[in-house]
Design an enzyme around this catalytic site. Sequence first.
Site, mmCIF file in Angstrom:
data_model
loop_
_atom_site.group_PDB
_atom_site.id
_atom_site.type_symbol
_atom_site.label_atom_id
_atom_site.label_comp_id
_atom_site.label_asym_id
_atom_site.label_seq_id
_atom_site.Cartn_x
_atom_site.Cartn_y
_atom_site.Cartn_z
ATOM 1 C CE LYS A 199 -1.683 2.706 3.019
ATOM 2 N NZ LYS A 199 -1.688 4.010 2.299
ATOM 3 C CD GLU A 273 12.851 3.786 8.354
ATOM 4 O OE1 GLU A 273 12.831 4.747 9.165
ATOM 5 O OE2 GLU A 273 12.688 3.908 7.141
ATOM 6 C CB CYS A 307 12.766 8.748 8.890
ATOM 7 S SG CYS A 307 13.652 7.603 7.826
ATOM 8 C CD GLU A 405 10.355 12.107 12.301
ATOM 9 O OE1 GLU A 405 11.160 11.629 11.493
ATOM 10 O OE2 GLU A 405 9.354 11.477 12.721
#
Length: 800
Positions: A199, A273, A307, A405
């Site tokens: 997906k 991850e 990331c 983040e």
Amino acid sequence: MALPKDAALVKDILRTMDYGPSPEANDSVRAWLAAHAGGFGHFIGGETVLSAGTKLFAVENPATGGKLADVAEGSQADVDAAVAAARAALDGWSALPGHARARYLYAIARQIQKRERFLAVLETMDNGKPIRESRDIDVPLVARHFYHHAGWAELVETELPGTRPVGVCGQIVPWNFPLLMLAWKVAPALAAGCTVVLKPAELTPLSALAFAEICRDVGLPPGVVNIVCGDGGTGALLAGHPGIDKIAFTGSTDVGRAIREATAGSGKALSLELGGKSPFIVFEDSDLDGAVEGVVDSVWFNQGEVCCAGARILVQEGVADRLAARLKARMARLRVGDPLDKSTDIGAVVAPVQRERIAGLVATARTEGGTVWQAAADTLPAQGCFYPPTLITDVEPAMTVAEVEIFGPVATLTSFRTPDEAVQLANHTRYGLAASIWTQNIDLALDVAAKVKAGVVWINAANLLDAAAPFGGYKESGFGREGGIEGLSEYRAQEYRAQVTSEAPAAPSPTAAKAAPVPALPPIDRTAKLFVGGRQVRPDGGAIYPVLDPAGRTLGEAGLGNRKDIRNAVEAAAKAGAWSGASAHNRAQVLYYIAENLSARADEFARRIAAMTGGSPEAAADEVEASIRRIFRFAAFADKLDGRVHAARARHATLAVREPFGTMGVVCPEAFPLLGFVSMVIPAIAAGNRVVAVPSETAPLAATDFYQVLETSDVPAGVVNIVTGDRDPLALTLAEHDDVDALWYCGPAVAEMEKASAGNLKATWCHAPRAEAPLAAFARDRAVLERATQVKTIWIPYGI
């Protein structure tokens, strides 16, 4: 002939070095989109599926806000069909010789190369990243992954013996590197013999649909790769589908935690991850100009939507002002604008909602005392989702922007004085994905690399990625690896023996219990205590419980541990950190000593086991002997669990180093009270972990006798801690504890333990009590030790 009055002279151009427009043509992509004006369907069973009445969602170009295409939104029926197609294709695909799978992967790689320009332009229009990055970094790496894993398809049977394909894989990829993340997941899955339902992110699905056409064009068997588009709801349907054997997810930590909870107890393999808040550490002896370019590559690459971006700059106090000044000067020269212009440095943020989130966090930094400096803020394009490169100084560790983040072109700057303070600041985060270290002192670089809690460490470099090098995080940045043989292993499952041999004797039957008389034991005149911090201690609540034999006779009493006892044991384990830093040779010597001392008391342990289980003396003696052999085996492996030097494309020595998790919770099976305990505790400490162990609830005395062996075997205090009592409540406390880094569990409450572990996203290895399967799993020496470690990838400049 005279020049026009307004003509630019060469000398003027050389003086200003202004860029002229250099747009990349997008005719082929626009023609492809026009050919699908009716909407893109899913790719299921080798065919495009777009049923009448299917709900469509719009995909927009973040640089213009204009619509690119309409794409089908996946429903339960679509996910069911895709999983069924993948299941139908699994046996045929996994049965193909490795060479045949390699040929398909090679063909995919060649087609990607042939369509490089088309894919790069499509990725830029869909995602907003500069064409230079799509063309020169993303798409070449996509091809590299398929080439690299074509090689692994040839070798997987010999390099990973005793394994099989894990099965049907559900893969969910993010919007920041749509095609590259697809390659990271699809290539190793296919090489391993798995089939896939992927997906893509709802914001950026187009390159995945272009990849579907490549799969069809190379003749990939129907159902091997299936692509279902949609939003998070579609992803949840995929993650929760009972026909999926493994989920591989890249995305936010919050969504990863939700997937961990949703898959708990399902038996699905899982790799995550997740997010990061990576430190970029600059020491005073570093090449500051090189470090500035490293920040550009780390923070302003891909608009900061990375990331592993080193957005948390930690700089030694003596050069902090100089670095900040050079960063500002470099930022002023960054070009923000049309992503299709080959001179653009920073393209468009993926969507308005992301831009607003970035702006909100920067505003919060101002209110919390940070100093915000932005380049080119007044020259941004009038339309589209653009945000200027931003540097925030005067940042304290407790500020929001130092902890959250940001996922945008924003860096923070904090100073430090000593290397120890740098390490403390670097590790002051719930994340642990990557780190970048800048210094000319190789001793300092490697010392800090070993101390930083991150899955990837770059030395005098940033954002180096390759198919041969494992990538993944520590702590709440997830678990599992992508890339290299470590990533390939995520898609292979261990094949266990069909039955337990004499090394793991069969559980005694009630008939055997009656037939075999239990040898007389001396009277029990003591209550077994807990073992915490190298000392025998009474349980916090002072409670005890009787230990009975199969006939209901009392053999002794054991301490009834509680949550406080688990907390005390975890604290004791945390204080024993020197064990993790001890040499593997020294750990092996201690393990051999444990085996030697257990051997000296073998008869005593055999009598205890026979009394608790009702088994024959011979079976009990076999269990003790098997335990001794297993300790010897793990001692032998302790200094042989080597890492690897990966042959990445960059001119670096790329080390994959196996490191212990830290503090592990170990919950042992009810059967085989000694062998089950040894099989789980010994490999954990052999790998350098400290352990809080919960032994068999009904037969704990083998473990409490064992701590006497530990006391006489030079095992440092706190390395092994033993808490007896009601097993699953104690296990749940371990699963919920944020200072427990990994959990091994054998018992019936697998779902509950995996779900509770989602709090800090600790790595788990859980087994339901199905016959001999748990002990067979723990008999795989190297595989078990690998489960007891996590991989840190260190990129060291070599011959540059």
